[in-house]
Design an enzyme around this catalytic site. Sequence first.
Site, PDB file in Angstrom:
ATOM      1  N   THR A   1      28.636  45.675  41.587  1.00 16.50           N
ATOM      2  CA  THR A   1      28.865  44.474  40.775  1.00 16.50           C
ATOM      3  C   THR A   1      29.682  43.438  41.540  1.00 16.50           C
ATOM      4  OG1 THR A   1      30.127  43.731  38.845  1.00 16.50           O
ATOM      5  CG2 THR A   1      30.826  45.779  39.801  1.00 16.50           C
ATOM      6  N   ASP A   2      29.569  42.177  41.116  1.00 15.83           N
ATOM      7  CA  ASP A   2      30.404  41.127  41.719  1.00 15.83           C
ATOM      8  C   ASP A   2      31.865  41.262  41.277  1.00 15.83           C
ATOM      9  OD1 ASP A   2      30.114  40.314  39.063  1.00 15.83           O
ATOM     10  OD2 ASP A   2      29.517  38.252  39.527  1.00 15.83           O
ATOM     11  N   GLU A   3      32.116  42.080  40.239  1.00  9.59           N
ATOM     12  CA  GLU A   3      33.482  42.165  39.697  1.00  9.59           C
ATOM     13  C   GLU A   3      34.461  42.790  40.693  1.00  9.59           C
ATOM     14  OE1 GLU A   3      33.710  43.215  35.552  1.00  9.59           O
ATOM     15  OE2 GLU A   3      31.649  42.564  35.216  1.00  9.59           O
TER      16      GLU A   3
ATOM     17  N   TYR B   1      36.784  35.905  23.239  1.00 13.99           N
ATOM     18  CA  TYR B   1      38.081  36.294  23.805  1.00 13.99           C
ATOM     19  C   TYR B   1      38.825  35.069  24.350  1.00 13.99           C
ATOM     20  CZ  TYR B   1      36.291  41.157  23.970  1.00 13.99           C
ATOM     21  OH  TYR B   1      35.782  42.385  23.668  1.00 13.99           O
TER      22      TYR B   1
ATOM     23  N   ILE C   1      19.840  48.187  33.090  1.00  9.82           N
ATOM     24  CA  ILE C   1      19.202  47.738  34.332  1.00  9.82           C
ATOM     25  C   ILE C   1      18.298  48.844  34.882  1.00  9.82           C
ATOM     26  CG2 ILE C   1      19.606  46.880  36.677  1.00  9.82           C
ATOM     27  CD1 ILE C   1      22.386  45.895  35.690  1.00  9.82           C
TER      28      ILE C   1
ATOM     29  N   ASN D   1      31.802  30.785  28.866  1.00 13.22           N
ATOM     30  CA  ASN D   1      31.368  31.570  27.703  1.00 13.22           C
ATOM     31  C   ASN D   1      31.076  30.703  26.497  1.00 13.22           C
ATOM     32  OD1 ASN D   1      31.717  33.874  29.203  1.00 13.22           O
ATOM     33  ND2 ASN D   1      33.708  34.404  28.321  1.00 13.22           N
TER      34      ASN D   1
ATOM     35  N   LYS E   1      34.351  50.715  40.507  1.00 20.03           N
ATOM     36  CA  LYS E   1      33.159  50.326  41.273  1.00 20.03           C
ATOM     37  C   LYS E   1      33.559  49.995  42.716  1.00 20.03           C
ATOM     38  CE  LYS E   1      29.435  49.898  40.040  1.00 20.03           C
ATOM     39  NZ  LYS E   1      28.298  50.850  39.893  1.00 20.03           N
TER      40      LYS E   1
ATOM     41  N   ALA F   1      37.764  48.350  39.469  1.00 23.50           N
ATOM     42  CA  ALA F   1      38.461  49.181  40.469  1.00 23.50           C
ATOM     43  C   ALA F   1      37.648  50.437  40.773  1.00 23.50           C
ATOM     44  CB  ALA F   1      39.855  49.557  39.966  1.00 23.50           C
TER      45      ALA F   1
ATOM     46  N   ARG G   1      41.050  39.594  26.332  1.00 20.26           N
ATOM     47  CA  ARG G   1      40.957  40.873  27.053  1.00 20.26           C
ATOM     48  C   ARG G   1      42.079  40.910  28.087  1.00 20.26           C
ATOM     49  NH1 ARG G   1      35.394  41.377  30.240  1.00 20.26           N
ATOM     50  NH2 ARG G   1      34.631  42.426  28.385  1.00 20.26           N
ATOM     51  N   PRO G   2      42.835  42.018  28.182  1.00 19.13           N
ATOM     52  CA  PRO G   2      43.884  42.079  29.216  1.00 19.13           C
ATOM     53  C   PRO G   2      43.257  42.025  30.615  1.00 19.13           C
ATOM     54  CG  PRO G   2      43.944  44.029  27.773  1.00 19.13           C
ATOM     55  CD  PRO G   2      42.749  43.233  27.377  1.00 19.13           C
TER      56      PRO G   2
ATOM     57  N   TYR H   1      37.319  49.189  35.320  1.00 21.52           N
ATOM     58  CA  TYR H   1      35.888  49.239  35.666  1.00 21.52           C
ATOM     59  C   TYR H   1      35.665  48.753  37.083  1.00 21.52           C
ATOM     60  CZ  TYR H   1      31.068  47.529  36.069  1.00 21.52           C
ATOM     61  OH  TYR H   1      29.788  47.255  36.524  1.00 21.52           O
TER      62      TYR H   1
ATOM     63  N   GLU I   1      29.633  54.242  34.101  1.00 22.29           N
ATOM     64  CA  GLU I   1      30.251  53.662  32.923  1.00 22.29           C
ATOM     65  C   GLU I   1      30.355  52.180  33.265  1.00 22.29           C
ATOM     66  OE1 GLU I   1      30.966  54.874  30.054  1.00 22.29           O
ATOM     67  OE2 GLU I   1      30.534  56.968  30.492  1.00 22.29           O
TER      68      GLU I   1
ATOM     69  N   TYR J   1      37.500  45.701  17.896  1.00 20.16           N
ATOM     70  CA  TYR J   1      37.663  44.364  17.326  1.00 20.16           C
ATOM     71  C   TYR J   1      38.634  44.277  16.151  1.00 20.16           C
ATOM     72  CZ  TYR J   1      34.030  43.052  20.560  1.00 20.16           C
ATOM     73  OH  TYR J   1      33.335  42.824  21.714  1.00 20.16           O
TER      74      TYR J   1
END
Length: 351
Positions: free
Chosen positions: A133-135, A215, A15, A257, A162, A160, A289-290, A158, A87, A349
Amino acid sequence: MENRRILITGGAGFIGSHVVRLFVNKYPAYNIYNLDVLTYAGNLENLRDIEEAENYKFLKADINDAVKIDSLFEEYKFDSVIHLAAESHVDRSITDPLAFVKTNVIGTLNLMNAARKFWKDNFNDKLFYHISTDEVYGSLGKAGLFTENTSYDPNSPYSASKASSDHFVRAYGETYSLPYIISNCSNNYGPNQFPEKLIPLFIHNIVNNKPLPVYGDGRYTRDWLFVKNHAEAIDLAFHKGQHKETYNIGGFNEWQNIDLIHLLCQIMDRKLNRKEGESARLITYVKDRPGHDKRYAIDASKINKELGWKPSVTFEEGLEKTIDWYLENKTWLDNVTSGNYKDYYKKQYSR
Ligand code: NAD
Ligand code: TYD
């Protein structure tokens, strides 16, 4: 202000490179400083077309190095910061959470501490713009959208990290009056994205006839935005946004997805002159993904109403452009997938 001196961090990344290009081309009177340590995700190839521009300078530095960051503020006298360095990949945060705390939390604090020191708490015409991020909002059920008032509820290391950095930016605003803006954006896609994230990874694997690792049941939902539209939103919020405000940025474009992957396969069949359904045969369901967030969806009505922003590129257009870019820039893809990438891929993977 006519002549700004803007520090953009993480400008060699996905970005960031689109933001740097937009600012360098659109604002010849500004001086744009791109600070990046060039991790695996940073790539100066992303900026070849503007690297000779008179109003652009690259500074190789680590935001975790507080002494260096202070000295760069002294030397270049930045009057504002657009902070993207981070990251950024959830899967990597699951294997190495500490790296995310260091860069995303401590790195952000180092930048704000340097800004306070250099600006001497005189904040006229100053701005610290933090890209998030929206996460941070966690996961939605079937209905509802994330607004700027949704409580933070991060689930991955990640998100947490952000969320933590967002809280620190707000805290610096309240405690030290540091003028800030935060924007929280949904999933971006487009040229120059490192092929660890869903869309470029799957394009790369389809081209190379490799399995497409879906996933879980593939029924996770993301809201996708073309990266150039995110860069335009950042430009607008930087110039017109209210200080101490948060803006949600999203694509009004939710996809499960598996549906997105089928669309991608269809377009790739056409572009690669394959028989219909050939690429989709590569779809392989793998271990989930956990802590996988079920659904993200952004309500971007605040930035739409207050600043007049809306995405100009439709998903169909954006996806075509993105695929064409990866097919036309095979050397870029080959370069970033040589070396350490193979180790990462094997570890991620082969579990
Ligand atoms: P990216 O991983 O492509 O790029 C990150 C850049 O930061 C790289 O150039 C890297 O070299 C640099 N960097 C990393 N650690 C650094 C350090 N310690 N010092 C200096 N530079 C460092 O990331 P991206 O996808 O372009 O995301 C940019 C920002 O936008 C991040 O803050 C991310 O959280 C946020 N964001 C991303 C998305 C998305 O979909 N990709 C969505 C919303 C928000
Ligand atoms: P990603 O691009 O990593 O973005 P984020 O996790 O930040 O939203 O992943 C997008 C979605 O695709 C997410 O639900 C996880 C899923 N995904 C896969 O199914 N397989 C993969 O190999 C990757 C990288 C992601």
